[in-house]
Design an enzyme around this catalytic site. Structure first.
Site, PDB file in Angstrom:
ATOM      1  N   ALA A  63       0.864  -1.170   0.000  1.00  6.28           N
ATOM      2  CA  ALA A  63       0.000   0.000   0.000  1.00  6.28           C
ATOM      3  C   ALA A  63       0.906   1.227   0.000  1.00  6.28           C
ATOM      4  O   ALA A  63       2.059   1.155   0.441  1.00  6.28           O
ATOM      5  CB  ALA A  63      -0.894  -0.025   1.227  1.00  6.28           C
ATOM      6  N   GLY A 108       0.674  -5.018   1.068  1.00  8.11           N
ATOM      7  CA  GLY A 108      -0.501  -5.143   0.206  1.00  8.11           C
ATOM      8  C   GLY A 108      -0.213  -5.891  -1.096  1.00  8.11           C
ATOM      9  O   GLY A 108      -1.123  -6.460  -1.698  1.00  8.11           O
ATOM     10  N   GLU A 111      -0.420  -9.451  -0.193  1.00  6.82           N
ATOM     11  CA  GLU A 111      -1.850  -9.726   0.034  1.00  6.82           C
ATOM     12  C   GLU A 111      -2.636  -9.785  -1.281  1.00  6.82           C
ATOM     13  O   GLU A 111      -3.543 -10.598  -1.434  1.00  6.82           O
ATOM     14  CB  GLU A 111      -2.427  -8.653   0.972  1.00  6.82           C
ATOM     15  CG  GLU A 111      -1.883  -8.794   2.388  1.00  6.82           C
ATOM     16  CD  GLU A 111      -2.174  -7.580   3.261  1.00  6.82           C
ATOM     17  OE1 GLU A 111      -1.814  -6.457   2.851  1.00  6.82           O
ATOM     18  OE2 GLU A 111      -2.749  -7.749   4.343  1.00  6.82           O
ATOM     19  N   GLU A 131       4.311  -4.967   7.768  1.00  6.73           N
ATOM     20  CA  GLU A 131       3.447  -4.006   8.470  1.00  6.73           C
ATOM     21  C   GLU A 131       3.797  -3.785   9.928  1.00  6.73           C
ATOM     22  O   GLU A 131       3.760  -2.653  10.413  1.00  6.73           O
ATOM     23  CB  GLU A 131       1.971  -4.434   8.365  1.00  6.73           C
ATOM     24  CG  GLU A 131       1.359  -4.247   6.978  1.00  6.73           C
ATOM     25  CD  GLU A 131       1.589  -5.425   6.062  1.00  6.73           C
ATOM     26  OE1 GLU A 131       2.398  -6.318   6.396  1.00  6.73           O
ATOM     27  OE2 GLU A 131       0.967  -5.458   4.982  1.00  6.73           O
TER      28      GLU A 131
HETATM   29  N1  DAK Z   1       4.550   3.265  -0.912  1.00  8.45           N
HETATM   30  C1  DAK Z   1       4.899   4.408  -1.536  1.00  8.45           C
HETATM   31  N2  DAK Z   1       5.989   4.549  -2.299  1.00  8.45           N
HETATM   32  C2  DAK Z   1       6.800   3.484  -2.433  1.00  8.45           C
HETATM   33  C3  DAK Z   1       6.517   2.243  -1.804  1.00  8.45           C
HETATM   34  C4  DAK Z   1       5.325   2.152  -1.019  1.00  8.45           C
HETATM   35  N3  DAK Z   1       4.936   1.026  -0.415  1.00  8.45           N
HETATM   36  N4  DAK Z   1       7.506   1.395  -2.113  1.00  8.45           N
HETATM   37  C5  DAK Z   1       8.355   2.057  -2.903  1.00  8.45           C
HETATM   38  N5  DAK Z   1       7.934   3.316  -3.099  1.00  8.45           N
HETATM   39  C6  DAK Z   1       8.573   4.355  -3.895  1.00  8.45           C
HETATM   40  C7  DAK Z   1       9.770   4.955  -3.153  1.00  8.45           C
HETATM   41  O1  DAK Z   1       9.352   5.931  -2.242  1.00  8.45           O
HETATM   42  C8  DAK Z   1      10.554   5.533  -4.300  1.00  8.45           C
HETATM   43  O2  DAK Z   1       9.964   6.739  -4.695  1.00  8.45           O
HETATM   44  P1  DAK Z   1      10.866   8.045  -5.084  1.00  8.45           P
HETATM   45  O3  DAK Z   1      11.685   8.303  -3.873  1.00  8.45           O
HETATM   46  O4  DAK Z   1      11.660   7.595  -6.271  1.00  8.45           O
HETATM   47  O5  DAK Z   1       9.847   9.095  -5.376  1.00  8.45           O
HETATM   48  C9  DAK Z   1      10.335   4.527  -5.425  1.00  8.45           C
HETATM   49  O6  DAK Z   1       9.157   3.802  -5.064  1.00  8.45           O
HETATM   50  C10 DAK Z   1      11.466   3.527  -5.576  1.00  8.45           C
HETATM   51  O7  DAK Z   1      11.699   2.951  -4.300  1.00  8.45           O
HETATM   52  P2  DAK Z   1      13.167   2.883  -3.638  1.00  8.45           P
HETATM   53  O8  DAK Z   1      14.002   4.004  -4.071  1.00  8.45           O
HETATM   54  O9  DAK Z   1      12.965   2.704  -2.182  1.00  8.45           O
HETATM   55  O10 DAK Z   1      13.727   1.549  -4.306  1.00  8.45           O
HETATM   56  P3  DAK Z   1      14.744   0.513  -3.663  1.00  8.45           P
HETATM   57  O11 DAK Z   1      15.079  -0.445  -4.740  1.00  8.45           O
HETATM   58  O12 DAK Z   1      15.880   1.217  -2.968  1.00  8.45           O
HETATM   59  O13 DAK Z   1      13.921  -0.252  -2.535  1.00  8.45           O
HETATM   60  C11 DAK Z   1      11.983  -1.410  -1.632  1.00  8.45           C
HETATM   61  C12 DAK Z   1      12.821  -1.062  -2.886  1.00  8.45           C
HETATM   62  C13 DAK Z   1      10.711  -2.155  -2.103  1.00  8.45           C
HETATM   63  C14 DAK Z   1      12.797  -2.401  -0.750  1.00  8.45           C
HETATM   64  C15 DAK Z   1      11.645  -0.143  -0.843  1.00  8.45           C
HETATM   65  O14 DAK Z   1      11.052   0.788  -1.741  1.00  8.45           O
HETATM   66  C16 DAK Z   1      10.665  -0.383   0.264  1.00  8.45           C
HETATM   67  O15 DAK Z   1      11.055  -0.889   1.328  1.00  8.45           O
HETATM   68  N6  DAK Z   1       9.408  -0.011   0.036  1.00  8.45           N
HETATM   69  C17 DAK Z   1       8.366  -0.131   1.041  1.00  8.45           C
HETATM   70  C18 DAK Z   1       7.913  -1.565   1.141  1.00  8.45           C
HETATM   71  C19 DAK Z   1       6.886  -1.770   2.205  1.00  8.45           C
HETATM   72  O16 DAK Z   1       7.138  -1.591   3.426  1.00  8.45           O
HETATM   73  N7  DAK Z   1       5.705  -2.146   1.784  1.00  8.45           N
HETATM   74  C20 DAK Z   1       4.598  -2.461   2.674  1.00  8.45           C
HETATM   75  C21 DAK Z   1       3.752  -1.251   2.771  1.00  8.45           C
HETATM   76  S1  DAK Z   1       2.612  -1.444   4.093  1.00  8.45           S
HETATM   77  C22 DAK Z   1      -4.341  -1.621   6.404  1.00  8.45           C
HETATM   78  C23 DAK Z   1      -4.522  -1.563   5.056  1.00  8.45           C
HETATM   79  C24 DAK Z   1      -3.480  -1.843   4.204  1.00  8.45           C
HETATM   80  C25 DAK Z   1      -2.240  -2.147   4.701  1.00  8.45           C
HETATM   81  C26 DAK Z   1      -2.080  -2.194   6.054  1.00  8.45           C
HETATM   82  C27 DAK Z   1      -3.107  -1.950   6.909  1.00  8.45           C
HETATM   83  N8  DAK Z   1      -5.386  -1.348   7.324  1.00  8.45           N
HETATM   84  C28 DAK Z   1      -6.590  -0.786   6.908  1.00  8.45           C
HETATM   85  C29 DAK Z   1      -5.181  -1.685   8.716  1.00  8.45           C
HETATM   86  C30 DAK Z   1      -1.126  -2.372   3.840  1.00  8.45           C
HETATM   87  C31 DAK Z   1       0.123  -2.039   4.259  1.00  8.45           C
HETATM   88  C32 DAK Z   1       1.259  -2.111   3.395  1.00  8.45           C
HETATM   89  O17 DAK Z   1       1.239  -2.581   2.282  1.00  8.45           O
END
Ligand code: DAK
Length: 258
Positions: A63, A108, A111, A131
């Site tokens: 997400a 997400g 998921e 998360e």
């Molecule tokens: N959201 C927004 N932007 C993201 C993103 C994300 N999840 N993942 C990557 N990006 C963006 C980065 O900010 C970056 O943007 P710019 O800085 O270029 O503008 C671009 O994508 C490239 O990312 P990186 O520069 O970070 O690329 P790397 O190769 O260095 O790293 C990475 C890749 C996937 C390891 C890293 O980007 C990363 O750790 N991303 C976050 C992954 C993550 O934690 N995903 C889980 C998100 S939490 C709920 C409903 C839904 C959910 C939870 C609860 N409730 C209602 C309770 C869902 C939660 C989630 O999905």
């Protein structure tokens, strides 16, 4: 649509989350477009759907964290409901859905893949539920579908530790059905989808419903669900065609979805 691309190859639909700059992260607009696209799919001319992400690095990196970071409690709930509605629609789509996991499947993204029937991964795929490290629980069904897919112990380990699971480990956990080099992923997913599409569509849809609905209830109710779906296949043109062909020792005509 800005963030979702949809195309057809014969009877196979290919849906691509197309937000490569943000590693295909799911913001509200992506979820809306995803829902609209899924709603528009007709079982009349589509027998299998493939969902993938744009580029070679990421399926869906979760997400959208920047959008979520400022949400209030009420907005967070609404965002979660929106995602859950779309993912449930994908899970309940009458036709089989294959996730072509071409890189990161985080939060997400993992998921989303779990709401599909079958997951096929590229060698660079990485799965995780990060998360709890962000101060939240999985919110798009991860606590439920991951445990149902790989078992409760491994699901708890993944969710409590936020550990990243690479493609080979995902294969050994039963999280994915197969792993291919990146360049072959879509070709292999298409082959699988086309193989599914060659079978009788009404029977395939009935089998999906029997498995999905049956898994949620006790065995007696599940067998009754199967019997209902089994019965529904009789008197279809495709059933008559295939069984008559078998009795006449010849190949059936191509199935017509009737
Ligand atoms: N959201 C927004 N932007 C993201 C993103 C994300 N999840 N993942 C990557 N990006 C963006 C980065 O900010 C970056 O943007 P710019 O800085 O270029 O503008 C671009 O994508 C490239 O990312 P990186 O520069 O970070 O690329 P790397 O190769 O260095 O790293 C990475 C890749 C996937 C390891 C890293 O980007 C990363 O750790 N991303 C976050 C992954 C993550 O934690 N995903 C889980 C998100 S939490 C709920 C409903 C839904 C959910 C939870 C609860 N409730 C209602 C309770 C869902 C939660 C989630 O999905």
């Amino acid at each position: 649509m800005e963030y979702v691309k949809y195309e057809k190859k014969g009877f196979v639909g290919i849906l691509t989350i197309n937000r490569e700059k943000a590693l295909n992260a799911l913001n509200s607009q992506v979820l809306t477009e995803l829902e609209q696209t899924v709603d528009s799919i007709s079982v009349e001319d589509t027998r299998c759907l493939i969902i993938t992400g744009a580029g070679e690095k990421s399926f869906v990196a979760g997400a959208d964290i920047s959008e979520m970071s400022t949400l209030t409690k009420a907005e967070g709930k609404a965002f979660g409901e929106k995602g859950n509605t779309v993912f449930r629609k994908i899970e309940k789509l009458p036709i089989p859905v294959i996730a072509a996991v071409n890189g990161f499947a985080l939060g997400g993204g993992c998921e989303l893949s779990l709401s599909c029937d079958i997951r096929i991964a590229s060698e660079n795929a990485v799965f995780a539920q990060p998360e709890t490290g962000l101060g939240i629980t999985p919110g798009f069904g991860g606590t439920q579908r991951l445990a149902r897919t790989i078992g409760i112990g491994k699901a708890k380990e993944m969710i409590y530790t936020c550990s990243k699971v690479k493609a080979d480990e995902a294969l050994s956990l039963g999280l994915v059905n197969a792993v291919y080099p990146s360049g072959q992923l879509m070709e292999e997913c298409l082959k699988l989808a086309e193989k599914i599409a060659r079978n009788a569509p009404i029977a395939v849809r009935a089998a999906k419903k029997a498995i999905n609905d049956g898994m949620q209830v006790d065995i007696d109710s599940a067998i009754a669900i199967e019997a209902e779906q089994f019965g529904g296949c009789f008197e279809t043109e495709d059933q008559k065609n295939a069984m008559t062909a078998f009795c006449e020792k010849r190949k059936p005509e191509p199935f017509v979805n009737k």
